[in-house]
Scaffold this motif. Structure first.
Motif, mmCIF file in Angstrom:
data_model
loop_
_atom_site.group_PDB
_atom_site.id
_atom_site.type_symbol
_atom_site.label_atom_id
_atom_site.label_comp_id
_atom_site.label_asym_id
_atom_site.label_seq_id
_atom_site.Cartn_x
_atom_site.Cartn_y
_atom_site.Cartn_z
ATOM 1 N N GLY A 20 0.040 -15.741 4.575
ATOM 2 C CA GLY A 20 0.045 -14.931 3.341
ATOM 3 C C GLY A 20 0.084 -15.758 2.069
ATOM 4 N N LEU A 21 -0.194 -17.060 2.173
ATOM 5 C CA LEU A 21 -0.258 -17.866 0.941
ATOM 6 C C LEU A 21 -1.408 -17.328 0.071
ATOM 7 C CD1 LEU A 21 0.621 -20.295 -0.743
ATOM 8 C CD2 LEU A 21 -0.876 -21.736 0.639
ATOM 9 N N ILE A 22 -2.517 -16.961 0.736
ATOM 10 C CA ILE A 22 -3.561 -16.178 0.052
ATOM 11 C C ILE A 22 -3.484 -14.797 0.684
ATOM 12 C CG2 ILE A 22 -6.013 -15.942 -0.481
ATOM 13 C CD1 ILE A 22 -6.351 -18.919 0.030
ATOM 14 N N ARG A 23 -3.380 -13.775 -0.136
ATOM 15 C CA ARG A 23 -3.212 -12.422 0.409
ATOM 16 C C ARG A 23 -3.660 -11.392 -0.617
ATOM 17 N NH1 ARG A 23 1.978 -14.162 -1.088
ATOM 18 N NH2 ARG A 23 3.014 -12.804 -2.607
ATOM 19 N N SER A 56 -5.408 -12.806 -3.826
ATOM 20 C CA SER A 56 -4.660 -13.688 -4.731
ATOM 21 C C SER A 56 -4.063 -14.873 -3.986
ATOM 22 C CB SER A 56 -3.479 -12.935 -5.378
ATOM 23 O OG SER A 56 -3.868 -11.704 -5.889
ATOM 24 N N TYR A 57 -3.995 -15.980 -4.697
ATOM 25 C CA TYR A 57 -3.319 -17.177 -4.193
ATOM 26 C C TYR A 57 -1.908 -17.165 -4.765
ATOM 27 C CZ TYR A 57 -2.050 -22.169 -4.335
ATOM 28 O OH TYR A 57 -1.403 -23.366 -4.232
ATOM 29 N N ASP A 58 -0.918 -17.320 -3.894
ATOM 30 C CA ASP A 58 0.475 -17.313 -4.343
ATOM 31 C C ASP A 58 0.834 -18.712 -4.855
ATOM 32 O OD1 ASP A 58 3.187 -17.150 -4.717
ATOM 33 O OD2 ASP A 58 3.573 -16.020 -2.878
ATOM 34 N N GLU A 65 -8.788 -17.830 6.637
ATOM 35 C CA GLU A 65 -8.842 -19.283 6.797
ATOM 36 C C GLU A 65 -7.485 -19.905 6.477
ATOM 37 O OE1 GLU A 65 -11.666 -20.099 8.031
ATOM 38 O OE2 GLU A 65 -11.514 -22.275 8.051
ATOM 39 N N CYS A 66 -6.882 -19.448 5.383
ATOM 40 C CA CYS A 66 -5.593 -20.021 4.980
ATOM 41 C C CYS A 66 -4.485 -19.609 5.958
ATOM 42 C CB CYS A 66 -5.244 -19.596 3.560
ATOM 43 S SG CYS A 66 -3.793 -20.448 2.933
ATOM 44 N N ASN A 67 -4.558 -18.367 6.461
ATOM 45 C CA ASN A 67 -3.561 -17.941 7.451
ATOM 46 C C ASN A 67 -3.601 -18.831 8.686
ATOM 47 O OD1 ASN A 67 -2.432 -15.926 5.949
ATOM 48 N ND2 ASN A 67 -3.600 -14.268 6.887
ATOM 49 N N ASP A 68 -4.816 -19.243 9.056
ATOM 50 C CA ASP A 68 -4.949 -20.134 10.211
ATOM 51 C C ASP A 68 -4.282 -21.489 9.919
ATOM 52 O OD1 ASP A 68 -6.031 -20.727 12.838
ATOM 53 O OD2 ASP A 68 -7.373 -22.116 11.790
ATOM 54 N N VAL A 69 -4.497 -21.960 8.678
ATOM 55 C CA VAL A 69 -3.872 -23.244 8.292
ATOM 56 C C VAL A 69 -2.344 -23.101 8.310
ATOM 57 C CG1 VAL A 69 -3.625 -24.948 6.429
ATOM 58 C CG2 VAL A 69 -5.845 -23.886 6.854
ATOM 59 N N MET A 70 -1.853 -21.990 7.782
ATOM 60 C CA MET A 70 -0.406 -21.758 7.732
ATOM 61 C C MET A 70 0.174 -21.727 9.152
ATOM 62 S SD MET A 70 0.520 -21.570 4.555
ATOM 63 C CE MET A 70 -0.700 -22.783 4.162
ATOM 64 N N LYS A 71 -0.572 -21.063 10.038
ATOM 65 C CA LYS A 71 -0.100 -20.952 11.425
ATOM 66 C C LYS A 71 -0.043 -22.333 12.079
ATOM 67 C CE LYS A 71 -1.463 -18.578 15.556
ATOM 68 N NZ LYS A 71 -2.649 -18.011 16.131
ATOM 69 N N ILE A 89 -10.221 -19.979 -4.879
ATOM 70 C CA ILE A 89 -9.362 -18.847 -5.243
ATOM 71 C C ILE A 89 -8.017 -19.329 -5.814
ATOM 72 C CG2 ILE A 89 -8.285 -18.566 -2.959
ATOM 73 C CD1 ILE A 89 -9.392 -15.726 -5.355
ATOM 74 N N ARG A 90 -7.711 -20.599 -5.594
ATOM 75 C CA ARG A 90 -6.456 -21.119 -6.146
ATOM 76 C C ARG A 90 -6.504 -21.215 -7.672
ATOM 77 N NH1 ARG A 90 -5.974 -26.551 -2.990
ATOM 78 N NH2 ARG A 90 -8.159 -26.535 -3.636
ATOM 79 N N ASN A 91 -7.709 -21.063 -8.256
ATOM 80 C CA ASN A 91 -7.825 -21.048 -9.715
ATOM 81 C C ASN A 91 -7.596 -19.653 -10.289
ATOM 82 O OD1 ASN A 91 -8.423 -23.791 -10.024
ATOM 83 N ND2 ASN A 91 -10.556 -23.425 -9.469
ATOM 84 N N ASP A 135 3.453 -24.982 -0.359
ATOM 85 C CA ASP A 135 2.900 -24.639 0.955
ATOM 86 C C ASP A 135 1.406 -24.954 1.079
ATOM 87 O OD1 ASP A 135 5.192 -23.921 2.160
ATOM 88 O OD2 ASP A 135 4.867 -21.746 2.089
ATOM 89 N N CYS A 136 0.696 -25.115 -0.061
ATOM 90 C CA CYS A 136 -0.733 -25.446 0.017
ATOM 91 C C CYS A 136 -0.885 -26.936 0.328
ATOM 92 C CB CYS A 136 -1.427 -25.107 -1.298
ATOM 93 S SG CYS A 136 -3.133 -25.660 -1.318
ATOM 94 N N ILE A 137 -1.507 -27.217 1.459
ATOM 95 C CA ILE A 137 -1.662 -28.630 1.836
ATOM 96 C C ILE A 137 -2.971 -29.213 1.276
ATOM 97 C CG2 ILE A 137 -0.228 -28.440 3.918
ATOM 98 C CD1 ILE A 137 -2.926 -28.362 5.523
ATOM 99 N N ASP A 138 -3.646 -28.440 0.451
ATOM 100 C CA ASP A 138 -4.877 -28.865 -0.218
ATOM 101 C C ASP A 138 -5.976 -29.257 0.772
ATOM 102 O OD1 ASP A 138 -6.346 -29.099 -2.494
ATOM 103 O OD2 ASP A 138 -5.686 -31.122 -2.992
ATOM 104 N N CYS A 139 -6.075 -28.475 1.861
ATOM 105 C CA CYS A 139 -7.106 -28.777 2.866
ATOM 106 C C CYS A 139 -8.481 -28.299 2.430
ATOM 107 C CB CYS A 139 -6.733 -28.116 4.190
ATOM 108 S SG CYS A 139 -6.662 -26.318 4.061
ATOM 109 N N ARG A 140 -8.531 -27.431 1.434
ATOM 110 C CA ARG A 140 -9.763 -26.884 0.851
ATOM 111 C C ARG A 140 -10.582 -26.039 1.831
ATOM 112 N NH1 ARG A 140 -10.998 -29.110 -4.074
ATOM 113 N NH2 ARG A 140 -13.254 -28.903 -3.810
ATOM 114 N N ARG A 141 -9.944 -25.567 2.895
ATOM 115 C CA ARG A 141 -10.684 -24.707 3.827
ATOM 116 C C ARG A 141 -10.989 -23.346 3.213
ATOM 117 N NH1 ARG A 141 -8.034 -24.872 9.731
ATOM 118 N NH2 ARG A 141 -9.053 -22.844 9.746
ATOM 119 N N CYS A 142 -10.119 -22.870 2.299
ATOM 120 C CA CYS A 142 -10.378 -21.592 1.615
ATOM 121 C C CYS A 142 -11.629 -21.711 0.750
ATOM 122 C CB CYS A 142 -9.178 -21.172 0.770
ATOM 123 S SG CYS A 142 -8.582 -22.453 -0.333
ATOM 124 N N LEU A 143 -11.864 -22.878 0.231
ATOM 125 C CA LEU A 143 -13.041 -23.124 -0.603
ATOM 126 C C LEU A 143 -14.296 -23.238 0.271
ATOM 127 C CD1 LEU A 143 -14.212 -23.859 -3.356
ATOM 128 C CD2 LEU A 143 -13.271 -26.141 -3.114
#
Ligand code: SF4
Ligand code: SF4
Length: 454
Positions: free
Chosen positions: A303-306, A240-242, A290-296, A273-275, A256-264
Motif C-alpha cells: 500500500g505504499l502506492i494505493r 497515490s504514492y504515500d 508492482e509496488c505491492n510486490d516489492v513491498m512483499k 507516480i512518486r511525483n 519504505d521506497c527502495i527506489d527500485c523504479r519498478r512503478c515507473l
C-alpha cells in the motif's frame, strides 16, 4: 494543510528534449488488480461484441441507428422526437462521469474506457506474447533487421490489422444492427464500394492508434483526460504514492521506497507516480500491483502506492464524501428521476404533420382549396394501433395517399394527404388548422399546422 508546490518537469514524459516522440516500453503488469482489470476488461469486451446479437422484444439491446434517427435502448426505441429524453440521458451520463471523477479520479480511464481496454487487454497483450517483456521489446527495436525481427513484427502487425478490422465491424453493428451487417457482408463488395472504403479507412485509423499513437490518445487528445485538473481536488480518490511513508527513498535511507523504479517501468504513460498526481495517469493501477510486490518481497506493508486522496495521505482522512460530490449526487438523482419519468410518461404515439415543401395551394372545381401535407406518426409502444386522422378546426375533408394508418410494434408511419377546405371558410393567407389523431373514436393527440391560400 500545507502542500508544497514545485516544478519537476515541463513536458510530457513521452516527448524528448528535441520535441520528438519517446517510445514507452512498459513492463508487463502482474498482480491482483491487473487480474481484476482483466476480468472487467474482458467482460466489457464480450458485452461490446455480443450486444448487437442480444435482442429484447425483437430489437437489439442497444442500436444507435443514426441514418433512421432512432436509438434503441433495452428494446425501447427513442426517436428523433425524443431528443429531450435523450438529452436528459446524456446529461445524466456526463454528470455521472464528472461525479465519479471528482470522487474516484480517473477510474473510468483505467477500468472501463474502450481505448484503455483495447490497448492494455488486447493489443499490448499480443505485443507481450510475440515480442516479450519490455527489455526484449527494446532490444528487438534497436537491433538490425534479421529473421527474428521480421517474423515478430510481421506476426504482430498482421494480428493488429486483423483486430482493427474486427473492431470496425463490431462498432458498425452498433450502428446498423447485426442482421443488416450479416446481409451486408454476404453481398458483393462491388455493391458497397463507398461503405467498404469507409470500413477500411476506419480500420486503418484503429490500426494506427493501437500500433503507434497509443497513450497519446489519453495524454494529448482526450478532452476528458485534460479536464482532470479542474475536476480533481485534495479529497478525490486517486492512485497515490504515500510520500510520508516512502521518503526518504533509497535502499537504506529510512523510507519504505527502495527506489527500485519498478512503478515507473510498468507505467504505460511513462510517469513516476512518486511525483504526485499527474495528468498522464490513467489510473491503470499497474504501479500499485508492482509496488505491492516489492513491498512483499522486502517484508514491508503493502500500500505504499494505493488508492487514496491527497488529504488521505496527508492527514489520514479516508472518507470519500464531501460537499461537492454530495451536491453532484443529488443533482444526478434528480436528473435520473426526471429521465425515468419522461421516459415512462412519453406519449404512446407522436405525430408530425408539415406542409409538403415547395408546393402551393390548389383551387378546385368544387369550390375548395387544397394543400398537400407530409405526415409521420411514431408508435412508441409494442401494441398495434389502427388510427384515423380528422380535421378539428374546420369543416374540410382529408384524402390520404392510399393506405390506412396502421402502426405495428414501435413502427414509423410515413405518408402524404391532401386537405380540402371550402374557400369561404378560409379567413387568412396563412391559416392555422388543427388535426386530431383518433383510435376507436378516442382522441389520442392533436397537432397544429398551417394552411396557405396566397
Ligand atoms: S515500486 Fe515502490 S519501492 Fe519501488 S520505486 Fe516505486 S514506490 Fe518505490
Ligand atoms: S502512474 Fe500508475 S496508475 Fe497511473 S498510469 Fe502509471 S502505472 Fe497507471
Amino acid at each position: 494543510m500545507h502542500i508544497e508546490k514545485y516544478s519537476f518537469r515541463d513536458k510530457p514524459t513521452n516527448i524528448d528534449e528535441e520535441g520528438n516522440r519517446k517510445w514507452i516500453y512498459a513492463k508487463q503488469p502482474h498482480g491482483r488488480l491487473y487480474t481484476l482489470r482483466t476480468v472487467v476488461g474482458w467482460g466489457l469486451l464480450i458485452f461490446l461484441v455480443m450486444m448487437p446479437f442480444i435482442t429484447v422484444n425483437g430489437y437489439p439491446l442497444i442500436l444507435l441507428d443514426i441514418p433512421d434517427r432512432r436509438f434503441i435502448i433495452f428494446g425501447a426505441i427513442l426517436w428523433a422526437q425524443d431528443t429531450f429524453i435523450l438529452s436528459l440521458l446524456m446529461l445524466s451520463f456526463v454528470l455521472f462521469i464528472v461525479l465519479f471523477t471528482v470522487t474516484f479520479g480517473r477510474v473510468w480511464c483505467g477500468w472501463a474506457c474502450p481505448q484503455t481496454i483495447f490497448l492494455e487487454m488486447v493489443f499490448r497483450r499480443i505485443e507481450f506474447w510475440i515480442e516479450g517483456d519490455y527489455k526484449q521489446r527494446r532490444r528487438l527495436d534497436t537491433t538490425n533487421w534479421n529473421f527474428e525481427k521480421i517474423w515478430k513484427k510481421l506476426a504482430k502487425h498482421s494480428l493488429f490489422i486483423l483486430i482493427a478490422l474486427m473492431m470496425t465491424n463490431v462498432f458498425l453493428m452498433w450502428f446498423i444492427g447485426s442482421e443488416k451487417w450479416i446481409r451486408l457482408i454476404r453481398e458483393p463488395i462491388s455493391e458497397h464500394k463507398v461503405g467498404f472504403t469507409a470500413m477500411l479507412a476506419v480500420s486503418g485509423i484503429f490500426y494506427w492508434i493501437y500500433s503507434w499513437f497509443r497513450e497519446q490518445v489519453c495524454t494529448m487528445v482526450c478532452p476528458y483526460g485534460r479536464m482532470q485538473g479542474v475536476l480533481l481536488d485534495s479529497k478525490s480518490i486517486v492512485v497515490s504514492y504515500d510520500y510520508k511513508r516512502g521518503e526518504p527513498r533509497g535502499a537504506n535511507e529510512g523510507g519504505d521506497c527502495i527506489d527500485c523504479r519498478r512503478c515507473l517501468a510498468v507505467c504505460p504513460t511513462g510517469i513516476d507516480i512518486r511525483n504526485g498526481t499527474q495528468f498522464e495517469c490513467i489510473h491503470c493501477t499497474s504501479c500499485i500491483d508492482e509496488c505491492n510486490d516489492v513491498m512483499k518481497r522486502t517484508g514491508r506493508v503493502p500500500g505504499l502506492i494505493r488508492y487514496s486522496s491527497a488529504l488521505g495521505i496527508e492527514e489520514k482522512h479516508e472518507s470519500i464524501w464531501n460537499i461537492r460530490n454530495v451536491s453532484y449526487t443529488s443533482v444526478l438523482i434528480v436528473l435520473l428521476g426526471f429521465f425515468a419519468y419522461s421516459f415512462v410518461s412519453r406519449p404512446v404515439i407522436e405525430t408530425s404533420i408539415l406542409r409538403t415543401p415547395g408546393l402551393l395551394f390548389q383551387e378546385n372545381n368544387d369550390g375548395t382549396i387544397s394543400n398537400l401535407y407530409n405526415i409521420k406518426i411514431v408508435n412508441k409502444s409494442h401494441e398495434t394501433h389502427n388510427l384515423e386522422i380528422k380535421l378539428l378546426s374546420h369543416d374540410g375533408r382529408i384524402e390520404m395517399a392510399g393506405k390506412n394508418i396502421i402502426l405495428y410494434d414501435q413502427e414509423l408511419f410515413q405518408s402524404t394527404f391532401i386537405l380540402f377546405i371550402p374557400a369561404e371558410q378560409i379567413n387568412s393567407e396563412n391559416m392555422k388548422v388543427e388535426f386530431g389523431i383518433f383510435e376507436d373514436n378516442k382522441l389520442l393527440e392533436t397537432f397544429n399546422t398551417t394552411f396557405i391560400y396566397r
